[in-house]
Design an enzyme around this catalytic site. Sequence first.
Site, mmCIF file in Angstrom:
data_model
loop_
_atom_site.group_PDB
_atom_site.id
_atom_site.type_symbol
_atom_site.label_atom_id
_atom_site.label_comp_id
_atom_site.label_asym_id
_atom_site.label_seq_id
_atom_site.Cartn_x
_atom_site.Cartn_y
_atom_site.Cartn_z
ATOM 1 N N ASP A 44 -43.672 59.985 50.806
ATOM 2 C CA ASP A 44 -42.571 59.048 50.596
ATOM 3 C C ASP A 44 -41.781 59.475 49.367
ATOM 4 O OD1 ASP A 44 -41.098 56.759 51.274
ATOM 5 O OD2 ASP A 44 -42.252 55.490 49.928
ATOM 6 N N GLU A 78 -36.842 62.450 48.755
ATOM 7 C CA GLU A 78 -35.449 62.865 48.994
ATOM 8 C C GLU A 78 -34.901 63.877 47.959
ATOM 9 O OE1 GLU A 78 -36.462 59.636 51.347
ATOM 10 O OE2 GLU A 78 -36.460 59.638 49.169
ATOM 11 N N ASP A 122 -36.802 52.403 55.270
ATOM 12 C CA ASP A 122 -36.876 50.979 54.915
ATOM 13 C C ASP A 122 -35.844 50.164 55.690
ATOM 14 O OD1 ASP A 122 -38.832 51.738 53.145
ATOM 15 O OD2 ASP A 122 -37.489 51.816 51.423
#
Length: 819
Positions: free
Chosen positions: A411, A414, A485
């Site tokens: 997670d 990015e 999300d």
Amino acid sequence: MIFRKSFPAIWLILLSALHFQASAQQVKTPGKIKTVSISGQQVKISTEHAFAEITVYSPAIIRVRMDKQPLGNDFSYAVIARPVATAAQITQNSNEISITTDSLRMRISKHPFAISFFSPSGDVISEDETGLTTSWIGDEVTTYKKMQEQERFIGLGEKTGNLDRKGEGYTNWNSDVFGYAANRDPIYATVPFYIGIHHHHNYGIFFDNSFQSDFNFGASNNRFSSFGARGGEMNYYFIYHQQMKDIISSYTSLTGRMPMPPLWSLGYQQNRYSYYPDTEVLRIAQTLREKKIPADGITLDIHYMDAYKLFTWNRERFPQPKQLTDRLKDMGFRVTVIVDPGIKAEAGYAAYESGRKENIFIKYSDGQNYTGQVWPGWCHFPDFTSEKGRQWWRGQIKSYIREGVSGIWNDMNEIATWGQKMPNNVVFDYEGHPITHLQAHNLYGLQMVRASYDGAREALQQRPFLLTRAAYAGSQRYSALWTGDNRAEEDHMLLGIRLMNSLGVSGFSFTGMDVGGFTGNPGVSLYARWMQIGAFIPYFRNHTGINTKSAEPWAFGEEVLEISRNYINLRYKLLPYLYSSMYASTRTGVPVMQTLALNNAFDSSVYDTRFQNQYGFGPAFMIAPFESTREFGKIYFPEGRWYNFYTDAITGGRQEITADLNIRTLPVFVKEGSIIPMQSLIQSTREKPSDTLSLHVYQGGSTNTFIYYEDDGESLDNEKGIYYERAITYDAPGKQLTLAKPAGAYNSQFHYIRVILHGFPAQKSITVNGSPVSLQSAALSFLSPISRFDPQGSFIPAESCTVQEAVFANTNQLINVGL
């Protein structure tokens, strides 16, 4: 007076600066071709203002590289294939260069440089827009393609919006977008591959450039489609096949295909942000078992860590992690833990001290470690573009495996940091050829899951499960991907379907979304519908965020619990079908979750916004999802005949119907001629089903083959030939079902075959290798009836269909079944 005397000089300086700026921002095109060098399958070209290299990669793939300066090092994290020997005819004259294979023709005009692609019959597939072609504005490079009449565009990976991208523009810059809007762009992943469709031709373009890139499919213009990047080369692969499936197969031959996942990862997964302490995790697991909700996984979010520091456990909440994972494994659950790349810059913290000692963190251009703020505070970040950084990470990941963890959830990769503005002067190793954040940003997630996968696989010595949020083309080689999300809203449920369908045609087959929605609280009907859809997506994970209401299947009342259980039960019965479909994807790249455009590319109705959310689940099923509040809905049926999954009612193709909708049943249909293997109900994949495999065969008008697959579900033995692969063919004209002799060294766990015939004329028997076997008529229901909770309310029994079935021994020899 001094000012007046100096004014002309200042004005000249300003004019000079403006002239320089204007010159720097001029649009520069390649111009005319000056020199051509042909060697084997490659053409090297120099033009007035550029250099180009054209390579035939296969009969159906041609690569184009261009730059303003001589082409540099040829390196890609995404592309793992090399050119294959191809019979390519390359010729030139004073006006053009011609490249011809048995699948594709390419013409390169010389005055000026411009590219066109044609089918073998001479039809235009794609061509540079006259006058624009490829050009540069400073470091930005863009290729412009002529917009063909009524051209459509699909793909581009994880992009919001409609199935057909026509009229829209998109940017690739992996972004942390909590609770993103349904039209937000960009979001988490970069997959710069799309498919163009026009005049009964479809083609693919993969633009392999990791800088921020932009795609324009006729947004704010009616002249061209384009793709370009803020830096780097123009580097794209052009792919042409008559069938869209073959385009995807060729694309994934370049960028790789997913490995066979562990069987447990295809079961139902329960998660929230966060389950803690360990007693709460056990309570959830025990309740799933008590309520007979099949499940295989529980995921731990960041609260399992000590102060959110990676590679640690909060010993108050989880005093004995290995004891917990062992106990859960005994109950049939595997544990997946979240990992973020940020390593807290804290003296005495083992991972920080080790990483600093090994010098594996990304750095500013002056050599100082970059520091960004994430969950644990100010953090350094491993450089996954260096082998040293990946090696360090692999060693750290093994600590989780020693604690009994089976899955790694990547997670915040990015890279996400508070503020979302990592400076561009951060430098990455890039295998010894340093690059800045501008080029490395979109690659970070890919390289993180690569290191995580390698570490987990090495430590487990069996198949790991990997999940990621950020990605670049090629990430499918290592990890499943979920859509981040999302929101507990009707439009997000349907958007998630389109995101996964788009990812599917872009090489990502193992995908999922947070079922039920991550942010906010779903209503009763929305939750029920989402759980039904979840049973028909590759990665089935229920997940909700912090400070939300409980979102386990029992949290929405008895009726929703039974609806959820019905569809989770169905998911587990369908595991032989799903596992075989995932196997097919590892071999061909064709996704399990399929936009209807995949098999109906030239049927305009599948792009209609009323029907764009319909999708295929493997080769047999068509799912028609609707908002949970709808009482009626229009469903489009593509070419062929379609069976109602629950009743066997048949609907002809190329038409739309208005269907009654209810919250108890998700509209599901089966294509004629389909073969669907199913098993008995189990509560987890640790439990063995009965020894009879049910083969549901749907009468149709054409021949169809399903590749059935088994292995042990977890080891790496499948890579050594220890698997069971069997072609099962329904020959409609010949009225025969054939089970070919199995390939591989694994023995099927099923000792008997139950053939279940749908839509066949009533008859007393079938033949198995020439011997008669009696058929029995039976009423079949795929769902259990919902209990009559309210004595004064209405009661709807479960729908059923009438079938004919016969049982015979499953042998490793050819089995011919006369129908």
